[in-house]
Scaffold this active site. Sequence first.
Site, PDB file in Angstrom:
ATOM      1  N   LYS A 192       1.178  -1.564   0.008  1.00 38.55           N
ATOM      2  CA  LYS A 192      -0.062  -0.050  -0.084  1.00 38.55           C
ATOM      3  C   LYS A 192       0.870   0.917  -0.168  1.00 38.55           C
ATOM      4  O   LYS A 192       1.121   1.531   1.044  1.00 38.55           O
ATOM      5  CB  LYS A 192      -1.103   0.537   1.238  1.00 38.55           C
ATOM      6  CG  LYS A 192      -1.784   1.287   1.199  1.00 38.55           C
ATOM      7  CD  LYS A 192      -2.283   1.761   2.132  1.00 38.55           C
ATOM      8  CE  LYS A 192      -1.964   2.355   3.214  1.00 38.55           C
ATOM      9  NZ  LYS A 192      -1.718   3.926   2.751  1.00 38.55           N
ATOM     10  N   CYS A 300      13.321  10.603   6.240  1.00 45.78           N
ATOM     11  CA  CYS A 300      13.223  10.091   7.772  1.00 45.78           C
ATOM     12  C   CYS A 300      15.122  10.483   8.535  1.00 45.78           C
ATOM     13  O   CYS A 300      14.872  10.592   9.695  1.00 45.78           O
ATOM     14  CB  CYS A 300      13.405   9.028   8.169  1.00 45.78           C
ATOM     15  SG  CYS A 300      14.164   7.925   6.492  1.00 45.78           S
TER      16      CYS A 300
HETATM   17  P1  NDP Z   1       2.440   8.007   8.680  1.00 43.01           P
HETATM   18  O1  NDP Z   1       3.047   7.030   9.689  1.00 43.01           O
HETATM   19  O2  NDP Z   1       1.336   8.141   9.160  1.00 43.01           O
HETATM   20  O3  NDP Z   1       2.375   7.413   6.968  1.00 43.01           O
HETATM   21  C1  NDP Z   1       3.421   6.418   6.574  1.00 43.01           C
HETATM   22  C2  NDP Z   1       1.918   4.975   5.879  1.00 43.01           C
HETATM   23  O4  NDP Z   1       1.495   3.827   7.138  1.00 43.01           O
HETATM   24  C3  NDP Z   1       0.682   5.583   5.340  1.00 43.01           C
HETATM   25  O5  NDP Z   1       0.767   4.852   3.926  1.00 43.01           O
HETATM   26  C4  NDP Z   1      -0.309   5.879   5.842  1.00 43.01           C
HETATM   27  O6  NDP Z   1      -1.495   5.843   4.931  1.00 43.01           O
HETATM   28  C5  NDP Z   1      -0.325   4.555   6.669  1.00 43.01           C
HETATM   29  N1  NDP Z   1      -1.199   4.087   7.605  1.00 43.01           N
HETATM   30  C6  NDP Z   1      -1.635   4.973   8.615  1.00 43.01           C
HETATM   31  N2  NDP Z   1      -1.931   5.008   9.234  1.00 43.01           N
HETATM   32  C7  NDP Z   1      -1.527   3.731   9.696  1.00 43.01           C
HETATM   33  C8  NDP Z   1      -2.363   2.685  10.145  1.00 43.01           C
HETATM   34  N3  NDP Z   1      -3.309   2.757  11.921  1.00 43.01           N
HETATM   35  N4  NDP Z   1      -1.691   1.496  10.197  1.00 43.01           N
HETATM   36  C9  NDP Z   1      -1.183   0.585   9.028  1.00 43.01           C
HETATM   37  N5  NDP Z   1      -1.147   2.070   8.250  1.00 43.01           N
HETATM   38  C10 NDP Z   1      -1.311   3.053   8.210  1.00 43.01           C
HETATM   39  O7  NDP Z   1       3.026   9.035   8.165  1.00 43.01           O
HETATM   40  P2  NDP Z   1       1.717  10.440   7.285  1.00 43.01           P
HETATM   41  O8  NDP Z   1       2.440  10.362   6.278  1.00 43.01           O
HETATM   42  O9  NDP Z   1       1.060  10.679   7.802  1.00 43.01           O
HETATM   43  O10 NDP Z   1       3.152  11.773   7.751  1.00 43.01           O
HETATM   44  C11 NDP Z   1       3.074  11.802   9.627  1.00 43.01           C
HETATM   45  C12 NDP Z   1       4.140  12.162   9.741  1.00 43.01           C
HETATM   46  O11 NDP Z   1       5.056  10.737  10.143  1.00 43.01           O
HETATM   47  C13 NDP Z   1       5.514  13.481   9.090  1.00 43.01           C
HETATM   48  O12 NDP Z   1       5.323  14.067   9.349  1.00 43.01           O
HETATM   49  C14 NDP Z   1       6.565  12.415   9.603  1.00 43.01           C
HETATM   50  O13 NDP Z   1       7.068  13.150  10.820  1.00 43.01           O
HETATM   51  C15 NDP Z   1       6.711  11.025   9.244  1.00 43.01           C
HETATM   52  N6  NDP Z   1       6.735  10.056   8.459  1.00 43.01           N
HETATM   53  C16 NDP Z   1       8.178  10.066   8.828  1.00 43.01           C
HETATM   54  C17 NDP Z   1       8.761   8.847   7.494  1.00 43.01           C
HETATM   55  C18 NDP Z   1      10.230   8.439   7.786  1.00 43.01           C
HETATM   56  O14 NDP Z   1      10.372   7.436   6.509  1.00 43.01           O
HETATM   57  N7  NDP Z   1      10.524   7.821   8.849  1.00 43.01           N
HETATM   58  C19 NDP Z   1       7.736   9.230   6.503  1.00 43.01           C
HETATM   59  C20 NDP Z   1       6.598   9.341   6.163  1.00 43.01           C
HETATM   60  C21 NDP Z   1       6.300  10.577   7.590  1.00 43.01           C
HETATM   61  P3  NDP Z   1      -1.518   7.395   4.093  1.00 43.01           P
HETATM   62  O15 NDP Z   1      -0.941   7.840   4.479  1.00 43.01           O
HETATM   63  O16 NDP Z   1      -1.988   6.879   2.944  1.00 43.01           O
HETATM   64  O17 NDP Z   1      -2.593   7.376   5.415  1.00 43.01           O
END
Ligand code: NDP
Length: 798
Positions: A192, A300
């Site tokens: 996903k 990240c």
């Molecule tokens: P998330 O952790 O929410 O999203 C990452 C992935 O997980 C997306 O595909 C998301 O779906 C999915 N997801 C969200 N909720 C769930 C759940 N309960 N169970 C399983 N999968 C889930 O990150 P965000 O995109 O919301 O970003 C929020 C913050 O996370 C950012 O501001 C940043 O600080 C951090 N981040 C860190 C990253 C890294 O590489 N370490 C990458 C991205 C974000 P969907 O987005 O489609 O809702």
Amino acid sequence: MSIKEIFTTMEYGSASENSDVAQQWLTNLNNTFNHYINGQWQQPKTNQYFDSNNPANKEHIANVADGSVDDVALAVTAARKAQKQWFAIGGHARAKYLYAIARQIQKHSRLFSVLETLDNGKPIRESRDIDIPLVARHFYHHAGWAQIMSTEFKGFEPLGVVGQIIPWNFPLLMLAWKVAPALAMGNTVVLKPAEFTSATAVLFAQICDEIGLPKGVFNLVLGNGKAGQAIVEHSNIDKIAFTGSTQVGRLIRQATAGTGKKISLELGGKSAFIVFEDADLDSVVEGIVDAIWFNQGQVCCAGSRLLMQESIADKLTTKLVERMKKLKVGDSLSKNIDVGAIIDARQLVKIKEMVALGVAEGATLHQATLRETECADENGCFYPPTLLTDVEPASTIAQQEIFGPVLAAMTFRSPSEAVQVANNSRYGLAASVWSENINVALDVAPKIKAGVVWINSTNIFDAGAGFGGYRESGFGREGGKEGLFEYIQESWLTKLSTKTVTSKANKKVAKSVSSALSIDRTAKLFIGGKQVRPDSGYSLPVYDVSGAHIAEIPDGSRKDIRNAVEAANKASSWSSATAHNRAQVLYFIAENLQTRAAEFAQRISQLTGKSAKDGEKEVDLAINRIFSSAAWADKYEGQIHVPPQRIVTLAMKEPLGNIAIVAPEEAGFLGFVSTIMPAIAMGNRVIVVPSQQTALLATDFYQILNTSDVPAGVINIITGDREALTDTLAKHYDIDGFWYWGTAEGSKHVEFESAATMKRTWVNHGKLYDWTSDEQMNSELFLRHAVEIKNVWVPYGA
Ligand code: NDP
């Protein structure tokens, strides 16, 4: 404009990438993205779609299928059906498919790049020159691993069906990091992408279709967090690989606790960028541009904390502000811009709030200027490159991930202070160390608690080198040989007996240790090299095999665990001791156990009812195990990766730190020894809860430790109620890893409670290991669980 003006302003004419082919591709799909399941394009069961827009100009890109539990179920069924055959076709056949994917990505690289930029808002220069070439490299590299799997990973097999959930910051690259190793090792995939960025995943699925990848091998389910959650919770998935926020990573750890699903989590970071006074400051400035302004800081491992040695702080700040102000922010398709658009208006709000908080906390704000028309809020989501100076190391902006182009700067005086400030974070993903003195750089790198350390460089990645974090940055590695272990397992592990392990809790005796009857001597806890009485003042009875009450063991509690962890922390020099020294100590333990072998064998007979001969055999085997761990201490070494740049990457195996071990109840003395020894051989300190029935052997054993030069605090033995102690250990903040052999419920508890601090866990889910089996005990499994792999990148060239 005159040439002189061009040179001073660095203004160039527009050089926009043509997006016609990408737009045509979108039109051909009727601007609608569907799932790709079982080799077919499928509409969502709910028939619901959501909008996806270009963050650089807010234009509509596509209607994206809103995946549901039903869509995920279909995809999992398809993946399950395909998996056996996908593995059975063999490494060479899988290699050919992965090779074909790599070739197709290269052939369509421009389309991939433009789509990525339209969808995500990142500068075209970055998607074209960094993301997509790395994606192709990943598939080529893993085609090779598929080819040689049967010889390189003899005795291993794939996990089965893998659920993969990825974020929006590097949409196709994160897909490649997850899909390539999974497929290479014979797993099938349900992936996903993030709701903001589905485009390149859809194009990737098209490519899989075109090359004839067998149906069900790669399945794409689009959607938001709900679809992600459905993948996590699906009972027919064997592994979850996730990249995203620590918050969601924690939810995944909790949701999968006790299910037996393997998980790897690549989470957030607050990586330190450390500049020593002898660094080449002009290179440093360019390094910082790449560390924090690459991909708008939505990385990240972004170097978001700048640590400058005090003597050069002013000079570097001046240079940096000057350079920052020249960075061009704007239309992501323009080949001239340095910084593109923030992924979404919500992320933009979060960044603005964090910067305002930083200023309110006392930081000084420096910002580049946005060009008014191009970057107006109504046009797109833009935020200027930002530097905050005078930041306190404990302040919110120095501790929390911002995930935007914002750098928090602070100072340090000495190398040791630099290490201290760098490690003052709950994260541990990456760091950069800048010094022209290689001795300083190579001294500092191992001391930083992070999975990746770049020396005089930053944000470099390669398919052949592992990437991943420590602490709340998650666990598991992606890339390199180390990353493949996330997608395979020893075949013997799949054949373990599922006979339930039940805990045999001895009842608490309501009397103090000193009033106990018929004890030949007082068994105590062993903490910090000393025998100590339990804080509770309670004891538990020990019975011999006939049921006679023969002695008592201390009933350790929360406070004893706290003291043991403190003792383990003080023994940190064990982790930096040479492997040769550690091996010597282990051999010495074996030697001293040999001297008292008869006494231990007798005790084994007394407590377990084994014959004298079997008791002797068990002691012999325990000595053998200690020898094995001693042998491995200086042989389970790191590797040198050779990425395609002028860089060597030192994949160093480091101890986790403090490991809690709850030894197998059924395996008595042998289980106790077999679990502790590999952990300490790799440089960890342990807090071990021995089997209750044979705890007296553990308390006898500390006399051997006392005479074997084992430094105080390296092995701490806490006897008592296994469940209560397990609970305290799982919740303890200062424990880095937890090995648990016990019941299925206990395993679940350990995994669930460890989520708060993101400890690395290794549990048996109530299954029985064969502690007498060489195949199981002398495998590298124990060693793998005892180390973190840190990749230190060292560029070279005169
Ligand atoms: P998330 O952790 O929410 O999203 C990452 C992935 O997980 C997306 O595909 C998301 O779906 C999915 N997801 C969200 N909720 C769930 C759940 N309960 N169970 C399983 N999968 C889930 O990150 P965000 O995109 O919301 O970003 C929020 C913050 O996370 C950012 O501001 C940043 O600080 C951090 N981040 C860190 C990253 C890294 O590489 N370490 C990458 C991205 C974000 P969907 O987005 O489609 O809702």
